[in-house]
Design a protein around this motif. Structure first.
Motif, PDB file in Angstrom:
ATOM      1  N   TYR A  74       0.803  -1.231   0.000  1.00  0.00           N
ATOM      2  CA  TYR A  74       0.000   0.000   0.000  1.00  0.00           C
ATOM      3  C   TYR A  74       0.837   1.284   0.000  1.00  0.00           C
ATOM      4  CZ  TYR A  74      -4.224  -2.674   1.317  1.00  0.00           C
ATOM      5  OH  TYR A  74      -5.292  -3.528   1.355  1.00  0.00           O
TER       6      TYR A  74
ATOM      7  N   ASP B 107       2.929  -8.413   0.969  1.00  0.00           N
ATOM      8  CA  ASP B 107       1.799  -8.361   1.898  1.00  0.00           C
ATOM      9  C   ASP B 107       2.322  -8.616   3.320  1.00  0.00           C
ATOM     10  OD1 ASP B 107       2.147 -11.144   2.104  1.00  0.00           O
ATOM     11  OD2 ASP B 107       0.423 -11.625   0.848  1.00  0.00           O
TER      12      ASP B 107
ATOM     13  N   PHE C 295       1.440  -2.173  13.499  1.00  0.00           N
ATOM     14  CA  PHE C 295       1.392  -3.602  13.855  1.00  0.00           C
ATOM     15  C   PHE C 295       2.396  -4.396  13.011  1.00  0.00           C
ATOM     16  CE2 PHE C 295      -1.843  -3.668  10.423  1.00  0.00           C
ATOM     17  CZ  PHE C 295      -1.440  -4.789   9.709  1.00  0.00           C
TER      18      PHE C 295
ATOM     19  N   ASN D 194      -3.077  -8.052  12.108  1.00  0.00           N
ATOM     20  CA  ASN D 194      -3.416  -6.623  12.294  1.00  0.00           C
ATOM     21  C   ASN D 194      -3.869  -6.363  13.734  1.00  0.00           C
ATOM     22  OD1 ASN D 194      -3.516  -7.228   9.477  1.00  0.00           O
ATOM     23  ND2 ASN D 194      -4.697  -5.392   9.084  1.00  0.00           N
TER      24      ASN D 194
HETATM   25  P1  13P Z   1      -2.253  -7.968   3.449  1.00  0.00           P
HETATM   26  O1  13P Z   1      -1.685  -8.889   4.459  1.00  0.00           O
HETATM   27  O2  13P Z   1      -3.161  -8.656   2.463  1.00  0.00           O
HETATM   28  O3  13P Z   1      -1.169  -7.191   2.773  1.00  0.00           O
HETATM   29  O4  13P Z   1      -3.222  -6.943   4.177  1.00  0.00           O
HETATM   30  C1  13P Z   1      -2.780  -6.032   5.139  1.00  0.00           C
HETATM   31  C2  13P Z   1      -3.740  -4.953   5.329  1.00  0.00           C
HETATM   32  O5  13P Z   1      -3.621  -4.174   6.263  1.00  0.00           O
HETATM   33  C3  13P Z   1      -4.847  -4.851   4.391  1.00  0.00           C
HETATM   34  O6  13P Z   1      -5.635  -3.771   4.717  1.00  0.00           O
END
Ligand code: 13P
Ligand code: SF4
Length: 348
Positions: A55, A70, A93, A144
């Protein structure tokens, strides 16, 4: 990522410009290339590694990261790094998970404001209460979450291995925290029933349940609706729609594919269709568009994670210059959290 090693700044800039053309406004690219050049030099001097979540904004993602991925992939990279410093371009996190796995290393998060609505939705005391209410039932927590919540858990999972983690427990019942939508999506995938004990109808004793959930939600993914999907399909009948499993089960069901951020990236890379819509944080659409010219990425671009958005090239440079912000976890919590995270890394 672009190497500055044997290249001059001018070459580095031109490579970055070619990568980001049409994705990042041209006027910004030179400025960002200068920052990235300084970061890459400092990173080398300090023997640091930069891990970047999918992201991250496109200029950062394509210029300074040593590894992108990810949550699961970055946890695995964090577990095997040999550098002295880990700079985590992601949210708290994620940086905590890197620290849990690397107590001897310095882990830096470039912004103190990079939180997560899911991680904020549950406390360690909430988990202890659930364990009292459902004694002996194994606790699976989504990665998370903060370290003290992980410390109360038997095993962690990410969107990339959640169903595999639940299946690995081979028990009839699990407590799955804290994402309500991910839990419902996993319940469907694994064929389990789910209850939410704080609902008035879900007191945990009079229903046939196999998963016990919580009411956390991702403030980004909860925004997508089935109506969004219908509208886009009406306008672009050939579109392929990919949804992150933090979206509601209705949205996931109405989409063509659901998976972790890297699973979605791979899906676009490995299929040769004309047009895709990602129901996830919108910088990821930019990152995929930059790497897959010729494939059209539709975006619902009001949807940017405000926490991921806190991580900038400017703050990453400061993080390396000032050694900030250092992630610290009390050892008694870290040791317990490490058991849950390391168990996760053996699966999927
Ligand atoms: P991913 O583990 O799929 O990268 O997702 C993390 C995340 O915070 C998605 O909002
Ligand atoms: Fe948390 Fe959602 Fe942002 Fe991911 S996108 S970091 S789950 S708030």
């Amino acid at each position: 990522m672009l190497e500055e090693n044997e290249t001059t700044f001018e070459e580095f800039y031109l490579q970055l410009e070619a990568k980001l053309k049409g994705v990042v406004p041209h006027i910004e690219i030179k400025y960002k290339a200068e920052l990235a050049w300084k970061i890459n030099k400092l990173k080398k001097d300090k023997n640091a590694v930069i891990l970047g979540h999918n992201y991250m904004e496109p200029a950062l993602y394509h210029s300074i990261t040593d590894y992108v991925g990810d949550s699961l992939e970055l946890s695995r990279e964090a577990a095997k790094t040999e550098n002295d410093i880990i700079v985590f371009c992601g949210v708290k996190f994620m940086a905590e998970t890197a620290k849990i796995l690397n107590p001897e290393k310095t882990v830096l998060l470039p912004s103190e404001k990079a939180g997560c609505s899911l991680a904020e939705s549950i406390t360690a005391a909430d988990v202890r209460n659930l364990k009292k209410k459902f004694p002996g039932v194994p606790v699976v927590t989504y990665v998370n979450t903060y370290a003290d919540v992980k410390a109360e858990s038997d095993i962690c999972c990410t969107s990339g291995n959640a169903a595999a983690v639940v299946n690995s427990l081979q028990t009839d019942t699990v407590i799955f925290l804290p994402d309500e939508y991910l839990a419902k999506n996993v319940a469907r995938e694994t064929g389990k029933h789910i209850i939410f004990p704080s609902n008035k109808n879900g007191n945990g004793t009079d229903v046939d349940f196999q998963m016990i959930g919580w009411h956390g939600k991702c403030e980004v993914h909860e925004k997508f609706t089935v109506e969004d999907i219908e509208n886009v399909r009406k306008q672009f009948p050939d579109v392929v729609i990919l949804a992150h499993p933090e979206c509601s089960p209705e949205v996931v069901e109405a989409s063509d594919f659901s998976g972790s951020t890297s699973a979605m990236t791979k899906y676009v890379e490995e299929t040769s269709l004309n047009r895709y819509l990602l129901l996830t944080e919108c910088s990821m659409g930019d990152n995929i568009a930059a790497a897959n010219r010729g494939k059209e990425m539709l975006r619902l671009c009001s949807v940017r994670c405000p926490h991921m958005n806190e991580i900038t090239l400017e703050d990453t440079l400061k993080a390396l210059e000032l050694n900030q912000y250092v992630i610290e976890i009390p050892e008694s919590i870290r040791v317990r959290a490490a058991i849950a995270v390391e168990r996760m890394l053996t699966i999927g």
